[in-house]
Design an enzyme around this catalytic site. Structure first.
Site, mmCIF file in Angstrom:
data_model
loop_
_atom_site.group_PDB
_atom_site.id
_atom_site.type_symbol
_atom_site.label_atom_id
_atom_site.label_comp_id
_atom_site.label_asym_id
_atom_site.label_seq_id
_atom_site.Cartn_x
_atom_site.Cartn_y
_atom_site.Cartn_z
ATOM 1 N N GLY A 10 -28.898 -23.144 5.257
ATOM 2 C CA GLY A 10 -28.619 -24.579 5.376
ATOM 3 C C GLY A 10 -29.967 -25.252 5.575
ATOM 4 O O GLY A 10 -30.617 -25.056 6.608
ATOM 5 N N GLY A 15 -31.539 -28.011 9.387
ATOM 6 C CA GLY A 15 -32.378 -26.937 8.845
ATOM 7 C C GLY A 15 -33.831 -27.384 8.698
ATOM 8 O O GLY A 15 -34.763 -26.654 9.074
ATOM 9 N N ASP A 34 -30.434 -22.516 0.799
ATOM 10 C CA ASP A 34 -29.405 -23.550 0.646
ATOM 11 C C ASP A 34 -28.846 -23.439 -0.774
ATOM 12 O O ASP A 34 -29.504 -22.912 -1.674
ATOM 13 C CB ASP A 34 -30.031 -24.941 0.866
ATOM 14 C CG ASP A 34 -29.004 -26.010 1.224
ATOM 15 O OD1 ASP A 34 -29.010 -26.487 2.374
ATOM 16 O OD2 ASP A 34 -28.183 -26.368 0.330
ATOM 17 N N ASN A 96 -15.583 -25.792 6.504
ATOM 18 C CA ASN A 96 -16.718 -24.998 6.994
ATOM 19 C C ASN A 96 -16.356 -23.531 7.210
ATOM 20 O O ASN A 96 -17.229 -22.659 7.142
ATOM 21 C CB ASN A 96 -17.296 -25.632 8.266
ATOM 22 C CG ASN A 96 -18.149 -26.855 7.941
ATOM 23 O OD1 ASN A 96 -18.457 -27.106 6.778
ATOM 24 N ND2 ASN A 96 -18.510 -27.623 8.947
ATOM 25 N N ILE A 119 -24.670 -22.896 14.174
ATOM 26 C CA ILE A 119 -24.667 -24.302 14.608
ATOM 27 C C ILE A 119 -23.526 -25.072 13.928
ATOM 28 O O ILE A 119 -23.066 -26.101 14.415
ATOM 29 C CB ILE A 119 -26.023 -24.988 14.285
ATOM 30 C CG1 ILE A 119 -27.186 -24.188 14.882
ATOM 31 C CG2 ILE A 119 -26.055 -26.414 14.777
ATOM 32 C CD1 ILE A 119 -28.556 -24.820 14.666
ATOM 33 N N THR A 120 -23.071 -24.573 12.797
ATOM 34 C CA THR A 120 -22.037 -25.250 12.018
ATOM 35 C C THR A 120 -20.803 -25.554 12.883
ATOM 36 O O THR A 120 -20.355 -24.706 13.650
ATOM 37 C CB THR A 120 -21.622 -24.347 10.830
ATOM 38 O OG1 THR A 120 -22.794 -24.024 10.072
ATOM 39 C CG2 THR A 120 -20.606 -25.050 9.931
ATOM 40 N N HIS A 176 -17.449 -26.968 22.579
ATOM 41 C CA HIS A 176 -18.339 -28.033 22.100
ATOM 42 C C HIS A 176 -17.471 -29.138 21.484
ATOM 43 O O HIS A 176 -17.403 -29.310 20.280
ATOM 44 C CB HIS A 176 -19.300 -27.442 21.060
ATOM 45 C CG HIS A 176 -20.348 -28.399 20.590
ATOM 46 N ND1 HIS A 176 -21.135 -29.138 21.439
ATOM 47 C CD2 HIS A 176 -20.746 -28.730 19.334
ATOM 48 C CE1 HIS A 176 -21.960 -29.880 20.721
ATOM 49 N NE2 HIS A 176 -21.750 -29.657 19.446
HETATM 50 N N1 APR Z 1 -24.772 -21.826 1.661
HETATM 51 C C1 APR Z 1 -25.934 -22.411 2.016
HETATM 52 N N2 APR Z 1 -26.045 -23.706 2.316
HETATM 53 C C2 APR Z 1 -24.946 -24.465 2.227
HETATM 54 C C3 APR Z 1 -23.693 -23.938 1.849
HETATM 55 C C4 APR Z 1 -23.625 -22.542 1.565
HETATM 56 N N3 APR Z 1 -22.484 -21.966 1.209
HETATM 57 N N4 APR Z 1 -22.778 -24.943 1.866
HETATM 58 C C5 APR Z 1 -23.428 -26.053 2.239
HETATM 59 N N5 APR Z 1 -24.741 -25.780 2.450
HETATM 60 C C6 APR Z 1 -25.819 -26.672 2.840
HETATM 61 C C7 APR Z 1 -25.758 -28.058 2.210
HETATM 62 O O1 APR Z 1 -26.212 -28.037 0.849
HETATM 63 C C8 APR Z 1 -26.649 -28.859 3.139
HETATM 64 O O2 APR Z 1 -27.998 -28.913 2.689
HETATM 65 O O3 APR Z 1 -25.746 -26.933 4.219
HETATM 66 C C9 APR Z 1 -26.587 -28.074 4.455
HETATM 67 C C10 APR Z 1 -26.013 -28.890 5.605
HETATM 68 O O4 APR Z 1 -26.922 -29.889 5.883
HETATM 69 P P1 APR Z 1 -26.482 -31.389 6.263
HETATM 70 O O5 APR Z 1 -25.389 -31.821 5.373
HETATM 71 O O6 APR Z 1 -27.727 -32.208 6.346
HETATM 72 O O7 APR Z 1 -25.845 -31.191 7.726
HETATM 73 P P2 APR Z 1 -26.607 -31.011 9.141
HETATM 74 O O8 APR Z 1 -26.738 -32.338 9.784
HETATM 75 O O9 APR Z 1 -27.799 -30.166 8.965
HETATM 76 O O10 APR Z 1 -25.455 -30.231 9.949
HETATM 77 C C11 APR Z 1 -25.028 -28.956 9.535
HETATM 78 O O11 APR Z 1 -24.312 -28.366 11.759
HETATM 79 O O12 APR Z 1 -24.069 -29.664 13.677
HETATM 80 C C12 APR Z 1 -23.418 -29.083 12.588
HETATM 81 O O13 APR Z 1 -21.569 -30.572 12.228
HETATM 82 C C13 APR Z 1 -22.799 -30.127 11.702
HETATM 83 O O14 APR Z 1 -21.482 -28.574 10.467
HETATM 84 C C14 APR Z 1 -22.651 -29.380 10.423
HETATM 85 C C15 APR Z 1 -23.886 -28.470 10.402
#
Ligand code: APR
Length: 311
Positions: A10, A15, A34, A96, A119-120, A176
């Protein structure tokens, strides 16, 4: 000594923040992974180009291939979808969960010895799903939430008292989500117990703000959720592991009888070092805190049951 390898799955908002923080701390080499073409490569190159300014020799790469997880010492997972205004963390469960299955399978196959920090969101359910899909020992799979929630409470206490945030230590336990439990007696300010400095009523207001702090940021940002403080909190955990610090941190850890809870991830204080979650600390709570903690455990349990039903 070989350089450590830290994989960030991610490469979105959190990230990218973590990659920068890791490069600044020089904890190891970093691979950003990603599904978005170009994004991890672009962020890695951007930070690489700034290293001479921050005197860092960390190497960063970006990839769209899970094979590049190979031999990671630490994997931090943010892959998934963040909240939008009006959404709760639980609204992210279905989407997710599928992503954690994919990423967890890849980690299991390529980096079987890695310390995994999830963290997701919804956090407690996603870290539970990660442990189940990898089959890793539970001390090797942990969720980042308590460090952040405790830091948020510490921030609000520091602002209220007009003191340095770095001098405030706080403990926020449970899930959380909005049932998390802020512990009045376990906040200290420069070593002084908080009840010496702040009345319960004022504290309760700060505890409510803490429970809603993630939502407060979502409402302000509108396009996503908090990322700086979550990213920094996860790096604190990675550092505890990589440097074998034996840090006392609150995080989502697998409970196997502690606090009377079985087979569930929930926020509790732990000792974190090279062995991962080396010890879960069972602390005493007042009757009302105990009740609030049990309510929080119930909320987490219903998501974990949903996860188990998918298997
Ligand atoms: N493999 C790799 N990366 C992925 C996948 C996957 N299967 N599916 C989605 N992603 C990537 C997206 O392309 C994106 O760049 O995960 C990234 C998530 O980044 P953001 O959308 O910017 O989200 P962020 O604010 O970083 O939060 C991520 O953490 O706190 C939690 O609730 C939040 O679940 C969310 C996660």
């Amino acid at each position: 000594m070989a350089r450590k390898k830290i994989a960030l799955v991610g490469a979105g908002q959190i990230g990218g923040t973590m990659a920068l923080a890791l490069a600044q701390k020089q904890l190891g080499d970093i691979v950003l992974i990603d599904i978005a073409p170009g994004v991890p490569q672009g962020k890695a190159l951007d930070i690489m180009e700034g290293r001479s300014v921050i005197y860092s020799s960390a190497l960063l790469t970006g990839s769209n291939d899970y094979a590049d997880l190979a031999d990671s010492d630490v994997v931090i997972v943010t892959a998934g979808v963040p909240r939008k205004p009006g959404m709760s963390r639980d609204d992210l469960l279905g989407i997710n969960y599928g992503i954690i299955q994919t990423v967890g399978t890849a980690i299991k196959n390529t980096a079987p010895n890695a310390f995994v920090i999830v963290i997701t969101n919804p956090l407690d359910a996603m870290v539970y799903a990660m442990q189940k899909v990898t089959g890793f020992p539970s001390k090797q799979v942990v969720g980042m939430a308590g460090v952040l929630d405790s830091s948020r409470l510490a921030c609000f206490v520091a602002m209220e008292l007009g003191v340095a945030a770095e001098d405030v230590n706080a403990v926020v336990m449970g899930g959380h989500g909005d049932t998390m439990v802020s512990l009045y007696n376990y906040v200290s300010v420069g070593g002084i117990p908080l009840p010496e400095l702040m009345d319960r009523e004022t504290f309760d207001k700060l505890a409510v703000r803490t429970a809603n702090a993630g939502g407060e940021i979502v409402e302000l940002l509108k396009t996503g959720s908090a990322f700086y403080s979550p990213g920094l909190s996860a790096i604190k955990m990675a550092e505890a592991y990589l440097l074998d610090k034996k840090s006392v941190l609150t995080c989502a850890a697998m409970l196997n009888g502690e606090y009377g809870v079985q087979d569930l991830y929930c926020g509790v204080p732990v000792v974190m070092g090279a062995g991962g979650v080396e010890k879960i600390l069972e602390v005493s709570m007042t009757d009302s805190e105990k009740l609030a903690f049990e309510k929080s455990v119930e909320a987490v349990k219903s998501n974990a049951e949903w996860v188990n039903a998918q298997a």
